[in-house]
Design an enzyme around this catalytic site. Structure first.
Site, PDB file in Angstrom:
ATOM      1  N   GLY A 105       0.760  -1.307  -0.162  1.00 52.34           N
ATOM      2  CA  GLY A 105      -0.131  -0.152   0.147  1.00 52.34           C
ATOM      3  C   GLY A 105       0.763   1.387  -0.026  1.00 52.34           C
ATOM      4  O   GLY A 105       0.426   2.477  -0.591  1.00 52.34           O
ATOM      5  N   SER A 179      -8.041   5.169   4.931  1.00 52.48           N
ATOM      6  CA  SER A 179      -6.533   4.852   5.253  1.00 52.48           C
ATOM      7  C   SER A 179      -5.904   6.085   5.611  1.00 52.48           C
ATOM      8  O   SER A 179      -6.122   7.249   4.769  1.00 52.48           O
ATOM      9  CB  SER A 179      -6.022   4.380   3.896  1.00 52.48           C
ATOM     10  OG  SER A 179      -4.464   4.089   4.298  1.00 52.48           O
ATOM     11  N   GLN A 181      -2.732   6.640   4.998  1.00 48.97           N
ATOM     12  CA  GLN A 181      -1.999   6.741   4.070  1.00 48.97           C
ATOM     13  C   GLN A 181      -2.124   7.731   2.946  1.00 48.97           C
ATOM     14  O   GLN A 181      -1.366   8.249   2.444  1.00 48.97           O
ATOM     15  CB  GLN A 181      -1.606   5.160   3.611  1.00 48.97           C
ATOM     16  CG  GLN A 181      -1.005   4.435   4.344  1.00 48.97           C
ATOM     17  CD  GLN A 181      -0.486   2.982   3.701  1.00 48.97           C
ATOM     18  OE1 GLN A 181      -0.809   2.875   2.485  1.00 48.97           O
ATOM     19  NE2 GLN A 181       0.010   2.304   4.227  1.00 48.97           N
ATOM     20  N   GLU A 327      -3.755  -2.663  12.547  1.00 52.31           N
ATOM     21  CA  GLU A 327      -2.722  -3.570  11.829  1.00 52.31           C
ATOM     22  C   GLU A 327      -2.316  -4.638  12.979  1.00 52.31           C
ATOM     23  O   GLU A 327      -1.893  -5.877  12.503  1.00 52.31           O
ATOM     24  CB  GLU A 327      -1.500  -2.969  11.450  1.00 52.31           C
ATOM     25  CG  GLU A 327      -0.506  -2.247  12.462  1.00 52.31           C
ATOM     26  CD  GLU A 327       0.214  -1.309  12.041  1.00 52.31           C
ATOM     27  OE1 GLU A 327       1.485  -1.295  12.186  1.00 52.31           O
ATOM     28  OE2 GLU A 327       0.046  -0.382  11.207  1.00 52.31           O
ATOM     29  N   HIS A 354      -7.419  -3.754   3.734  1.00 51.96           N
ATOM     30  CA  HIS A 354      -6.004  -3.946   3.624  1.00 51.96           C
ATOM     31  C   HIS A 354      -5.772  -5.060   2.851  1.00 51.96           C
ATOM     32  O   HIS A 354      -6.345  -5.208   1.779  1.00 51.96           O
ATOM     33  CB  HIS A 354      -5.663  -4.381   5.145  1.00 51.96           C
ATOM     34  CG  HIS A 354      -5.681  -3.408   6.294  1.00 51.96           C
ATOM     35  ND1 HIS A 354      -4.930  -3.211   7.542  1.00 51.96           N
ATOM     36  CD2 HIS A 354      -5.976  -2.007   5.871  1.00 51.96           C
ATOM     37  CE1 HIS A 354      -5.053  -2.079   8.092  1.00 51.96           C
ATOM     38  NE2 HIS A 354      -5.475  -1.003   7.103  1.00 51.96           N
ATOM     39  N   LYS A 424       6.815 -10.134   3.409  1.00 45.79           N
ATOM     40  CA  LYS A 424       6.297  -8.772   3.166  1.00 45.79           C
ATOM     41  C   LYS A 424       7.097  -8.030   3.928  1.00 45.79           C
ATOM     42  O   LYS A 424       7.383  -6.773   3.636  1.00 45.79           O
ATOM     43  CB  LYS A 424       4.885  -8.706   3.006  1.00 45.79           C
ATOM     44  CG  LYS A 424       4.282  -7.325   2.910  1.00 45.79           C
ATOM     45  CD  LYS A 424       2.771  -7.367   3.111  1.00 45.79           C
ATOM     46  CE  LYS A 424       2.251  -5.933   3.134  1.00 45.79           C
ATOM     47  NZ  LYS A 424       1.964  -5.235   1.791  1.00 45.79           N
TER      48      LYS A 424
END
Length: 437
Positions: A105, A179, A181, A327, A354, A424
């Site tokens: 992401g 989000s 982000q 998370e 997610h 990841k």
């Protein structure tokens, strides 16, 4: 460290703890910090070093993306040297570039605002599931700030950014309720825009606010002026991004499965180098585990968590709003499924967007092992129930794999499908985990 069985078995037989686990672990660096540091280094006014960088799929994708935009990232060692992108107002026209977002992401959202500073077309795509993850708010914002974006009206991957070597910038209103982000993406590149960027949020509360605080702290460390005095507004003034060597903290969210080992086995696990002060959401594990009946102590090495004497049989359930630390939900939910009292986890509707729909996935996979779990629009309720073995699917989601191995440490016969997806954020996680057990 990985044995052939660990490397080849799929689904992977999760190791079972035969007694209380007593361990001291050193974790790889934070993905969130590493990828933010790489973006800022690529935008800086001189070379810099990202020390103790996390080497994982997500961070290597970020390094390759920024290299494709004209920066240079030497990731050959533990400390990554970064030469920034050209800083001229009109850099030389570049051949079309392609950015592989994988399942990251941060790459999908942080790199497009940077791509507008390149004079050329940059095409973005990623793994198939990434086409389901939200990015439309960022793309709409970039258009409003003066960039040319073509996403075919989908608001998702694939899309292209036709950079012109400069971005006018200015004020933009977005809905970042899906989000945090979305906000960080615009702030990270905003200082390089002609008029900076003034981001205003209009919508439901933003999840994972600590990640925005992380972004702001890193900008200020590089001399960037950020005004966050008003709620739901962040203004970045135009100006240089100073070169700054960053030392990456351990990934505290990745500490969750290891500290969970102490909780479910009645053992003691110490995570080395736990920072005294941090903007990482994973720091909330200290309070959450204490609420579940664990003893949490700062020690010379870092942070030590000791589980209740009876392990998961004495572990308390949790009633918590995890909105800011979503998370952590998979690891917390796995512990709650093993706990001796009921749990209710709420405020986490956003984690449906997610790597997978984590609420639906956790309800399905924990339920398949016998957990008494109810899925709600914004959370999960779990009640004590005996768990058994079976295949735990991960949906290419590293946090789902963490949940599976936590349950597997306490329940024989759990087989974790595609445990390699943990690469990841944690290279050779299966080997590291197996060595502890």
């Amino acid at each position: 460290m990985t044995s052939p069985a660990v490397a080849l078995a799929d689904p992977w037989p999760a190791p079972v703890a035969t007694g209380p686990v007593d361990a001291v672990v050193s974790l790889p660096g934070s993905k969130s910090l590493t990828n933010r540091a790489l973006v800022l280094a690529a935008l800086a006014d001189g070379p810099s070093v990202v020390r103790r960088a996390l080497r994982s799929r997500d961070t290597l994708l970020m390094a390759r993306a920024l290299t494709g935009l004209g920066a240079a990232v030497d990731s050959s060692g533990d400390d990554w040297a970064v030469t920034p992108m050209p800083t001229a107002t009109r850099p030389a026209r570049r051949a079309p570039a392609e950015v592989d977002c994988g399942l990251a992401g941060t790459v999908m959202r942080f790199v497009p605002p940077v791509a507008g500073l390149v004079d050329g077309v940059v095409a973005f795509d990623g793994d198939p599931h990434m086409r389901n993850r939200p990015v439309g708010e960022v793309l709409t914002a970039l258009t409003a700030l003066g960039m040319r974006v073509d996403d075919g009206g989908r608001g998702s991957l694939p899309f292209t950014v036709a950079g012109e070597g400069r971005v006018p910038g200015g004020t933009v209103v977005i809905d970042a309720s899906a989000s945090s982000q979305f906000v960080s993406a615009l702030l990270l590149a905003g200082a390089r825009y002609d008029h900076g960027v003034d981001v205003r949020h209009d919508g439901k509360p933003i999840p994972s606010l600590p990640h925005i605080e992380m972004t702001i702290a890193m900008l200020r460390a590089r001399g960037v002026e950020v005004d966050d005095t008003d709620a739901n507004r962040w203004a970045v003034a135009p100006g240089p991004v100073a070169a700054h060597d960053e030392t990456i903290e351990p990934d505290l969210s990745n500490a969750a499965p290891f500290l969970a080992l102490a909780a479910v086995t009645g053992g003691s696990v110490t995570v080395r180098d736990w920072p005294v002060a941090t903007t990482q959401p994973g720091d909330a594990l200290r309070d959450l585990l204490a609420q579940m009946g664990c003893t949490v102590d700062r020690v010379d090495d870092g942070l030590r968590v000791t589980g209740p004497a009876g392990g998961h049989r004495d572990l308390l359930g949790l009633d918590a709003d995890l909105h800011d630390v979503g998370e952590l939900t998979p690891a917390i939910a796995a512990m709650c499924a093993l706990a001796s009292t009921p749990s209710h986890l709420r405020g986490i509707a956003h984690i449906r967007g997610h790597e997978t729909d984590r609420l639906a996935a956790l309800a399905a996979e924990l339920g398949a092992l016998g957990a008494d779990v109810t899925e709600h629009p914004d959370g999960l309720s779990l009640r004590p129930a005996p768990l058994g073995g079976g295949v735990f699917h991960t949906y290419a989601d590293h946090r789902m794999a963490h949940a599976g191995v936590i349950v597997g440490a306490a329940v024989p016969g759990v087989l974790v499908e595609d445990v390699a997806t943990t690469s990841k954020t944690f290279p050779d996680f299966p080997g590291f985990w197996a060595a502890l057990l």
